[in-house]
Write a protein that holds these residues in place. Sequence first.
Motif, PDB file in Angstrom:
ATOM      1  N   GLU A  35      -5.223  -7.483 -15.357  1.00 50.07           N
ATOM      2  CA  GLU A  35      -5.897  -8.682 -14.897  1.00 50.07           C
ATOM      3  C   GLU A  35      -5.294  -9.222 -13.606  1.00 50.07           C
ATOM      4  O   GLU A  35      -5.799 -10.196 -13.054  1.00 50.07           O
TER       5      GLU A  35
ATOM      6  N   LEU B  70      -4.314  -8.959  -9.608  1.00 47.81           N
ATOM      7  CA  LEU B  70      -4.727  -8.255  -8.400  1.00 47.81           C
ATOM      8  C   LEU B  70      -3.615  -7.344  -7.917  1.00 47.81           C
ATOM      9  O   LEU B  70      -3.858  -6.203  -7.519  1.00 47.81           O
ATOM     10  N   ARG B  71      -2.389  -7.847  -7.958  1.00 49.52           N
ATOM     11  CA  ARG B  71      -1.227  -7.038  -7.590  1.00 49.52           C
ATOM     12  C   ARG B  71      -0.046  -7.470  -8.440  1.00 49.52           C
ATOM     13  O   ARG B  71       0.487  -8.563  -8.262  1.00 49.52           O
TER      14      ARG B  71
ATOM     15  N   ARG C 209      -6.117   1.814  -8.744  1.00 55.59           N
ATOM     16  CA  ARG C 209      -6.297   0.363  -8.763  1.00 55.59           C
ATOM     17  C   ARG C 209      -7.770  -0.015  -8.669  1.00 55.59           C
ATOM     18  O   ARG C 209      -8.232  -0.944  -9.328  1.00 55.59           O
ATOM     19  N   HIS C 210      -8.503   0.700  -7.823  1.00 51.10           N
ATOM     20  CA  HIS C 210      -9.927   0.396  -7.644  1.00 51.10           C
ATOM     21  C   HIS C 210     -10.819   1.177  -8.604  1.00 51.10           C
ATOM     22  O   HIS C 210     -12.038   1.026  -8.550  1.00 51.10           O
TER      23      HIS C 210
END
Length: 370
Positions: free
Chosen positions: A3, A5-6, A248-249
């Motif tokens: 959840e 982003l980084r 990640r994407h």
Amino acid sequence: MSELLRAPAEIKFAEELDWLESVDDNPKPFSWRLSPKMVRLFILGSERSDGLDREISQKWFGDRSFVERSIVTLASDRGLLLIGDPGTGKSWLAELLSAAISRNSTLVVQGTAGTTEDHIKYSWNVSMVIAKGQSRESMIPSPIMTAMETGAIGRFEELTRSTSDVQDALISILSEKYISVPELDSDNIVFAQPGFSIIATANSRDRGVNDLSSALKRRFNFVRIPVVTNKKSEAEIVRFRTEELLGRHQIELDVPPTLLDVLLQSFADLRASAAAAGSDDEKLESALSTAEQIGVLEDAILHSNFFGERALTAHTLASSLVGSLARREPEDLAILNKYLHGVVEPRSKEEGGSWPEFLEGGRDAIATLS
């Protein structure tokens, strides 16, 4: 973690850190969570000779001597200053060191022209001060003060971008290892706990990088991180980041190894051209770092995924390279155009492969921007 982003390094690699801590029987300085040997192993990855029951992934690619000197510095009472060109991995190394040593890499101050002493010392909760007066409860500690109180590593990003007043405020913290709070009558000194240190980063291309006072310089050990020019090491970094990006994407896209070779060779050519240039006007404004290479590849991958045929092409890669590196008009466009005609065009005729399509993509991108 899915959840976020980084996720910071201590969350992203929590399982590895937990396992290393469970098997680490080496002596640890101060309040360190891992021994120096295990910190190095966490950052550089494991080898068969380490005799571990599991593999530890390599997270930072560079000369191991830089990592070892950084670890030794943090085990002393001196601060660590990582200095180098943009995109050389200074901040990433600082984050990994903090995560391995303190399990907290988020105690960060970002140096800017607007950074004040409050950002590295403390400020006040105005509503609590009005209601109850000034006290330790109404004080808001900075990330650096929190690191001092918990015996952790504090980070100061882009130290040379901050004003001399802010830089000088670090001198007493690094030398005396405490912060005075004169507004309080009692309990007015915050002492650093064992294990506290500061990792600062500085961009060697920034004007003012040489303006650190002699007193502050003496309190830092300097570790200079060079631009990665070894093709093998650079290829490993780019592949590592590419796999991370695709994961990640959640992108399933084919990245042919031949196109990675084209990207690596292009940056090598442009660096050689910049080294031979007689003036700054003949050089790209870009630092041509490995991080910028990864940025070019990320742009090309995302464009291919959303607007292409879900397969990376040389045409898209060239378009992303021109779009990412052409920051000055017309100077950078002229340099890139000269590179395409003087280097890429002859190579496309001699070697073929992906180079003709790369040449066409670069020309189309320059025509669009001109």
